[in-house]
Design a protein around this motif. Structure first.
Motif, PDB file in Angstrom:
ATOM      1  N   SER A   3      16.937   5.887  12.690  1.00 47.49           N
ATOM      2  CA  SER A   3      17.710   6.894  11.958  1.00 47.49           C
ATOM      3  C   SER A   3      17.207   7.076  10.533  1.00 47.49           C
ATOM      4  N   ILE A   4      16.214   6.286  10.135  1.00 42.61           N
ATOM      5  CA  ILE A   4      15.647   6.364   8.787  1.00 42.61           C
ATOM      6  C   ILE A   4      14.284   7.041   8.846  1.00 42.61           C
ATOM      7  N   LEU A   5      14.055   8.007   7.957  1.00 38.94           N
ATOM      8  CA  LEU A   5      12.767   8.686   7.894  1.00 38.94           C
ATOM      9  C   LEU A   5      11.713   7.754   7.305  1.00 38.94           C
ATOM     10  N   GLU A   6      10.560   7.697   7.947  1.00 35.60           N
ATOM     11  CA  GLU A   6       9.464   6.859   7.467  1.00 35.60           C
ATOM     12  C   GLU A   6       8.707   7.609   6.381  1.00 35.60           C
ATOM     13  N   GLY A   7       9.040   7.343   5.135  1.00 35.28           N
ATOM     14  CA  GLY A   7       8.464   8.068   4.017  1.00 35.28           C
ATOM     15  C   GLY A   7       7.027   7.656   3.724  1.00 35.28           C
ATOM     16  N   VAL A   8       6.209   8.637   3.340  1.00 33.77           N
ATOM     17  CA  VAL A   8       4.830   8.346   2.944  1.00 33.77           C
ATOM     18  C   VAL A   8       4.830   7.537   1.648  1.00 33.77           C
ATOM     19  N   THR A   9       5.704   7.907   0.703  1.00 36.15           N
ATOM     20  CA  THR A   9       5.793   7.140  -0.546  1.00 36.15           C
ATOM     21  C   THR A   9       6.335   5.741  -0.264  1.00 36.15           C
ATOM     22  N   ARG A  10       7.300   5.638   0.642  1.00 38.66           N
ATOM     23  CA  ARG A  10       7.830   4.322   1.041  1.00 38.66           C
ATOM     24  C   ARG A  10       6.703   3.424   1.519  1.00 38.66           C
ATOM     25  N   ASN A  11       5.883   3.941   2.417  1.00 37.27           N
ATOM     26  CA  ASN A  11       4.765   3.175   2.944  1.00 37.27           C
ATOM     27  C   ASN A  11       3.803   2.775   1.828  1.00 37.27           C
ATOM     28  N   SER A  12       3.583   3.700   0.892  1.00 41.07           N
ATOM     29  CA  SER A  12       2.667   3.435  -0.224  1.00 41.07           C
ATOM     30  C   SER A  12       3.218   2.348  -1.138  1.00 41.07           C
ATOM     31  N   VAL A  13       4.530   2.373  -1.399  1.00 40.64           N
ATOM     32  CA  VAL A  13       5.159   1.361  -2.236  1.00 40.64           C
ATOM     33  C   VAL A  13       5.016  -0.020  -1.588  1.00 40.64           C
ATOM     34  N   ILE A  14       5.280  -0.090  -0.300  1.00 45.40           N
ATOM     35  CA  ILE A  14       5.175  -1.377   0.404  1.00 45.40           C
ATOM     36  C   ILE A  14       3.748  -1.912   0.342  1.00 45.40           C
ATOM     37  N   GLU A  15       2.761  -1.041   0.591  1.00 49.60           N
ATOM     38  CA  GLU A  15       1.365  -1.476   0.517  1.00 49.60           C
ATOM     39  C   GLU A  15       0.990  -1.937  -0.886  1.00 49.60           C
ATOM     40  N   MET A  16       1.496  -1.214  -1.898  1.00 49.87           N
ATOM     41  CA  MET A  16       1.167  -1.548  -3.281  1.00 49.87           C
ATOM     42  C   MET A  16       1.790  -2.883  -3.685  1.00 49.87           C
ATOM     43  N   LEU A  17       3.031  -3.120  -3.286  1.00 50.22           N
ATOM     44  CA  LEU A  17       3.685  -4.395  -3.598  1.00 50.22           C
ATOM     45  C   LEU A  17       2.940  -5.560  -2.961  1.00 50.22           C
ATOM     46  N   LYS A  18       2.504  -5.380  -1.737  1.00 49.52           N
ATOM     47  CA  LYS A  18       1.737  -6.434  -1.066  1.00 49.52           C
ATOM     48  C   LYS A  18       0.407  -6.666  -1.790  1.00 49.52           C
ATOM     49  N   HIS A  19      -0.200  -5.580  -2.241  1.00 49.82           N
ATOM     50  CA  HIS A  19      -1.462  -5.669  -2.988  1.00 49.82           C
ATOM     51  C   HIS A  19      -1.266  -6.460  -4.274  1.00 49.82           C
ATOM     52  N   TRP A  20      -0.100  -6.355  -4.881  1.00 52.36           N
ATOM     53  CA  TRP A  20       0.223  -7.074  -6.112  1.00 52.36           C
ATOM     54  C   TRP A  20       0.800  -8.471  -5.853  1.00 52.36           C
ATOM     55  N   ASP A  21       0.897  -8.856  -4.588  1.00 50.92           N
ATOM     56  CA  ASP A  21       1.467 -10.151  -4.205  1.00 50.92           C
ATOM     57  C   ASP A  21       2.928 -10.280  -4.635  1.00 50.92           C
ATOM     58  N   ILE A  22       3.636  -9.166  -4.614  1.00 53.65           N
ATOM     59  CA  ILE A  22       5.078  -9.182  -4.871  1.00 53.65           C
ATOM     60  C   ILE A  22       5.793  -9.246  -3.521  1.00 53.65           C
ATOM     61  N   PRO A  23       6.662 -10.212  -3.301  1.00 52.16           N
ATOM     62  CA  PRO A  23       7.337 -10.323  -2.007  1.00 52.16           C
ATOM     63  C   PRO A  23       8.115  -9.059  -1.664  1.00 52.16           C
ATOM     64  N   VAL A  24       7.874  -8.511  -0.479  1.00 51.54           N
ATOM     65  CA  VAL A  24       8.586  -7.316  -0.021  1.00 51.54           C
ATOM     66  C   VAL A  24       8.921  -7.499   1.453  1.00 51.54           C
ATOM     67  N   VAL A  25      10.150  -7.162   1.805  1.00 53.46           N
ATOM     68  CA  VAL A  25      10.596  -7.347   3.182  1.00 53.46           C
ATOM     69  C   VAL A  25      11.360  -6.114   3.645  1.00 53.46           C
ATOM     70  N   GLU A  26      11.149  -5.738   4.895  1.00 55.75           N
ATOM     71  CA  GLU A  26      11.882  -4.646   5.526  1.00 55.75           C
ATOM     72  C   GLU A  26      12.920  -5.268   6.459  1.00 55.75           C
ATOM     73  N   ARG A  27      14.202  -5.071   6.154  1.00 53.21           N
ATOM     74  CA  ARG A  27      15.255  -5.639   6.998  1.00 53.21           C
ATOM     75  C   ARG A  27      16.570  -4.913   6.734  1.00 53.21           C
ATOM     76  N   LYS A  28      17.555  -5.192   7.563  1.00 49.27           N
ATOM     77  CA  LYS A  28      18.898  -4.650   7.333  1.00 49.27           C
ATOM     78  C   LYS A  28      19.475  -5.267   6.069  1.00 49.27           C
ATOM     79  N   ILE A  29      20.116  -4.429   5.273  1.00 49.04           N
ATOM     80  CA  ILE A  29      20.759  -4.934   4.055  1.00 49.04           C
ATOM     81  C   ILE A  29      22.077  -4.194   3.870  1.00 49.04           C
ATOM     82  N   SER A  30      23.137  -4.928   3.680  1.00 47.58           N
ATOM     83  CA  SER A  30      24.469  -4.338   3.584  1.00 47.58           C
ATOM     84  C   SER A  30      24.865  -4.083   2.140  1.00 47.58           C
TER      85      SER A  30
END
Length: 358
Positions: A255-282
């Protein structure tokens, strides 16, 4: 790639161009547009670039009655060296075909679509503004054109691309916005069309936006449609939270749109070694993090704004103030780096940029 050819008919009466300081989002349009037709016998055919003009449709065209349409949004940027470049257009065309599949529209040739966009942008390249933060917004879309009132997929379609010069999204730098958590209306549910970029999703979001705007909020934070407990998107953007040094974003769930910027942010955070996780959050988890002092930043991501910091969340009677209502360090760094890559000011280590030859 299919060997389509593109017929070009130049506009002999070009429009006057607005000054950079007059630009608004989606108000002005360039001199040309791209169109390609589809029918079941020929498939996609008759690709052409013509003067920008109204589209003539039968009143019974199925787009008007059943909403069978998809669209995309990306930009062309003018660099300081006067080069023109696109940002990850392949991801937009891949997503367009995923949307096509969900709405029962025949797939487009992604490689040819990028070729057509580049050709159109090149023809209207003098419409690309050069002022800081401005760009040329590109809107590809597909509409069902068969005149028929039966509830079935259309037998004919048009793939159209239009261009619009747009101003800087933030006129005075990126500033945090106030967001209201939406508890009544629902944007989408798993099994619906939330993961497709289709018009009905946006029509269904307007009422909630209208309600919160009257209360002084810029947008709504959407919760899941079943339990109204888990966070999904913010307005028409994906959303991120930085909690105790880790960045969390809702996982893609149908039900969530897979954003191009979203994908870019995730890749960039990983490139910077900043912990990033995709999960359910309330929302309760966000509120708990706020009360414990661990909620550091929150921001939306999307094509128009790139990064939109969130300074306040209203959740019923509760108020959550994030980073003292100021733009966070990470939000700033992401915005500066992404826009830097887009405008050719920062090295692109990811291979995201596609040049439009002059």
């Amino acid at each position: 790639m299919s060997e389509y050819t593109i017929t070009v008919i130049k506009n002999e009466n070009p429009k006057s161009k607005p000054a950079s300081d007059e630009l608004k989002f989606g108000k002005y349009f360039t001199d040309h547009m791209f169109i390609q037709d589809y029918n079941m016998e020929k498939g996609w055919h008759n690709a052409r670039i013509i003067p920008y003009q109204p589209v003539a449709l039968d009143p019974a065209a199925m787009i008007f009655h059943y909403g069978q349409t998809v669209f995309e949004g990306l930009k062309a940027y003018r660099t300081k060296d006067n080069e023109i470049q696109l940002f990850r257009p392949n991801k937009n065309m891949e997503r367009l075909n995923r949307s096509n599949d969900r709405i029962c529209i025949p797939p487009i040739d992604e490689e040819f679509a990028i070729k057509a966009i580049k050709h159109l942008v090149k023809i209207d390249s003098d419409w690309i503004p050069a002022a800081e933060g401005t760009s040329l917004y590109i809107r590809p879309f597909i509409i069902a054109t068969e005149p028929y009132l039966g509830v079935n997929p259309s037998a004919t379609y048009q793939f159209i691309v239009i261009l619009s010069p747009v101003g800087a999204y933030y006129e005075s730098g990126i500033n945090p916005v106030k967001i209201a958590v939406e508890n009544n209306y629902v944007r989408a549910v798993k099994g619906g069309t939330g993961e497709a970029k289709t018009a009905g999703n946006y029509a269904s979001s307007l009422k909630a936006q209208e309600v919160v705007a009257k209360e002084g909020y810029a947008q709504v934070l959407w919760l899941d449609g079943l339990e109204k407990k888990y966070i999904e998107e913010v307005g028409s953007m994906n959303v991120f939270f930085k909690i105790d040094g880790k960045v969390i974003t809702p996982q893609l769930n149908g039900s969530i749109l897979e954003g191009v910027t979203r994908n870019s942010v995730i890749e960039m955070l990983k490139h910077w070694d900043i912990p990033v996780v995709e999960r359910k959050i309330s929302m309760q988890e966000i509120y708990n993090a706020y009360e414990s002092g661990k909620l550091e930043e929150a921001f939306g991501s999307g094509t128009a704004a790139v990064i939109s910091p969130i300074g306040e969340l209203a959740w019923g009677e509760k108020k959550i103030y994030i980073n003292n209502g100021e733009t966070g360090e990470l939000s700033h760094k992401l915005y500066d780096t992404l826009t830097g890559i887009q405008y050719g000011k920062v090295e692109d280590p990811f291979g995201w940029i596609v040049k439009v030859s002059n």
